[in-house]
Design an enzyme around this catalytic site. Structure first.
Site, PDB file in Angstrom:
ATOM      1  N   GLU A 160     -13.903   6.007  -0.728  1.00  0.00           N
ATOM      2  CA  GLU A 160     -14.826   5.349   0.442  1.00  0.00           C
ATOM      3  C   GLU A 160     -15.782   6.133   1.314  1.00  0.00           C
ATOM      4  OE1 GLU A 160     -13.101   1.421   2.013  1.00  0.00           O
ATOM      5  OE2 GLU A 160     -11.276   2.253   1.358  1.00  0.00           O
ATOM      6  N   LYS A 197     -16.338   5.620   4.906  1.00  0.00           N
ATOM      7  CA  LYS A 197     -15.251   5.295   5.896  1.00  0.00           C
ATOM      8  C   LYS A 197     -15.365   6.145   7.238  1.00  0.00           C
ATOM      9  CE  LYS A 197     -10.839   2.871   5.776  1.00  0.00           C
ATOM     10  NZ  LYS A 197      -9.701   2.656   4.958  1.00  0.00           N
ATOM     11  N   GLU A 215      -9.567   9.810   5.331  1.00  0.00           N
ATOM     12  CA  GLU A 215      -9.713   8.554   5.290  1.00  0.00           C
ATOM     13  C   GLU A 215     -10.725   8.018   3.994  1.00  0.00           C
ATOM     14  OE1 GLU A 215      -8.756   5.579   6.708  1.00  0.00           O
ATOM     15  OE2 GLU A 215      -7.033   6.915   7.230  1.00  0.00           O
ATOM     16  N   GLU A 247       0.951  -1.151   0.018  1.00  0.00           N
ATOM     17  CA  GLU A 247      -0.046  -0.056  -0.083  1.00  0.00           C
ATOM     18  C   GLU A 247       0.880   1.167  -0.119  1.00  0.00           C
ATOM     19  OE1 GLU A 247      -2.652   0.435   3.274  1.00  0.00           O
ATOM     20  OE2 GLU A 247      -3.320  -1.699   3.367  1.00  0.00           O
TER      21      GLU A 247
END
Length: 414
Positions: A284, A287, A293, A230
């Site tokens: 997302e 999230k 985030e 990642e």
């Protein structure tokens, strides 16, 4: 999330050949079948305790999530958990057992050579990471890390590491310059030097990868490659995250891709490219946590790009522009005399309509050979039907997916 078939259509349109899943979603694995895309599947953290205590639970997991789909779905690795040592310390004691049980199940199915097993670690377990030559793993984790490294070495697998220069930069209280985190070119006096090895570091990413190599060597292991599972940069953040911007996210991911494709490697291992997964494909919106985030994705849930990657000469990688437009522009660092000669040819024998480049016309500014060559090259390339041969100009031109149009100067590829 978009439907798995939409996800796969996007991957194919973008020519993305490698993808990492955070689980082993059956619909996703079926959608990825027969695409040739290399897939990494993950044992979710909440299943590790059960798998680490039971060989048969591990065998069932492999049978259901790997054997049932292979080889139609090109599964190449299994991540056992994600950052288990730092996020789920109570499972740490069975982590290596879980990895070994999963590997045994692959051996039993005769897939252990095709499918590697490892576990993504947070770079926070590396202490004293600068200078890299002094780095070592948090010693309290050695009871897990030593058998893990034993396993990786004996099976020819790799250490999986999550590297986030964004967080290193945010937590450094100004010690790490933003340009150093974003892979921007630095003057030599701003490069970080490892006083023990005298190696020069021009970005946080390389320093972290080398810190991992030195930490592995500190425990007397060699020949265990590092794969970055990642890395990325958020495109939006709250008021306390001023550097989570579209521009910085674009700069980081574009430069990361160029850096990996150039195969410059790291100062400790020059010439060996570090395989890296970009976090992540989609934003997302549900999230929890800070605004950043929700905003690490290259695309929103509709498949609309959050930004178009700034890529030139990147080989097989296309920018995330689903319209598939391509442009022909001057190569970075091309000789100005060669560019001028190619520009003169395009506007003469090449029969390009170059009047927009005249003084007072929309493409006159900026009045320099690169900008004018970009316009002439691209016009010729489109006139000739966008064939790769039409974008060469004696080696000073390259095909790009970034639109060079500016102001009222619109390029033909628009």
């Amino acid at each position: 999330m978009p439907h798995p078939t939409q996800v796969v259509a996007l991957l194919k349109a973008q020519q993305i050949r490698h993808v990492r899943l955070y689980d082993a979603d059956q619909a996703m694995l079926l959608a990825l079948a027969k695409t040739g895309i290399q897939v990494v599947v993950t044992v979710p953290n909440e299943e590790i305790l059960a798998i680490g205590q039971s060989n048969s639970t591990a065998a069932n997991w492999v049978s259901r999530n790997v054997v049932a789909h292979y080889p139609a779905t090109n599964i190449t690795a299994i991540c056992v958990g994600s950052e288990v040592l730092t996020t789920l310390p109570n499972a740490a004691k069975v982590l290596v057992s879980a990895i070994k049980y999963i590997h045994s199940a692959l051996v039993a199915s005769n897939l252990d050579r095709q499918v590697k097993v490892s576990t993504p670690l947070s770079s926070s377990i590396i202490l004293d990471s600068f200078p890299p030559s002094q780095a070592f793993f948090n010693r309290s984790l050695n009871p897990v890390l030593v058998p893990l490294l034993d396993f990786l070495q004996s099976t020819g697998s790799y250490l999986m590491l999550n590297i986030y220069p964004y967080y290193d930069y945010m937590q450094s209280n100004g010690v790490i310059p933003l340009d150093y985190a974003l892979f921007k070119s630095l003057p030599p006096n701003k490069e970080a030097v490892d006083s023990n090895t005298l190696l020069h570091y021009t970005n946080v990413f390389d320093a972290m990868v080398d810190a991992a190599y030195f930490a592995i060597a500190f425990l007397n292991y060699t020949n265990i490659p590092v794969v970055v599972t990642e890395s990325g940069w958020p495109s939006k953040g709250g008021s306390n995250e001023p550097d989570a911007t579209v521009d910085n996210a674009n700069t980081y991911n574009s430069n990361l891709i160029k850096h990996v494709f150039n195969k410059t490697g790291t100062p400790k291992h020059p010439g060996i490219a570090v395989s890296t997964y970009i976090y992540e494909l989609y934003n997302e919106d549900m999230k929890p946590g800070p605004l950043s985030e929700k905003n690490w994705g290259l695309f929103d849930a509709n498949g609309t790009p959050i930004y178009i990657l700034h890529l030139t000469e990147s080989g097989a990688v296309l920018a995330n522009d689903t319209s598939n437009n391509t442009f022909c522009i001057a190569k970075d660092g091309a000789d100005p005399k060669m560019l001028q000669a190619a520009l003169d040819w395009a506007c003469g024998p090449g029969k390009v309509e170059c009047s927009p480049l005249l003084q007072g016309q929309p493409c006159y500014e900026p009045d320099n050979v690169i900008a004018h060559a970009n316009y002439a090259f691209d016009t010729y390339y489109h006139k000739m039907g966008k064939t790769p041969d039409a974008c060469d100009f004696n080696g000073v031109a390259t095909i790009s997916t970034s639109d060079p149009s500016h102001g009222s100067c619109l390029f033909p590829g628009r």
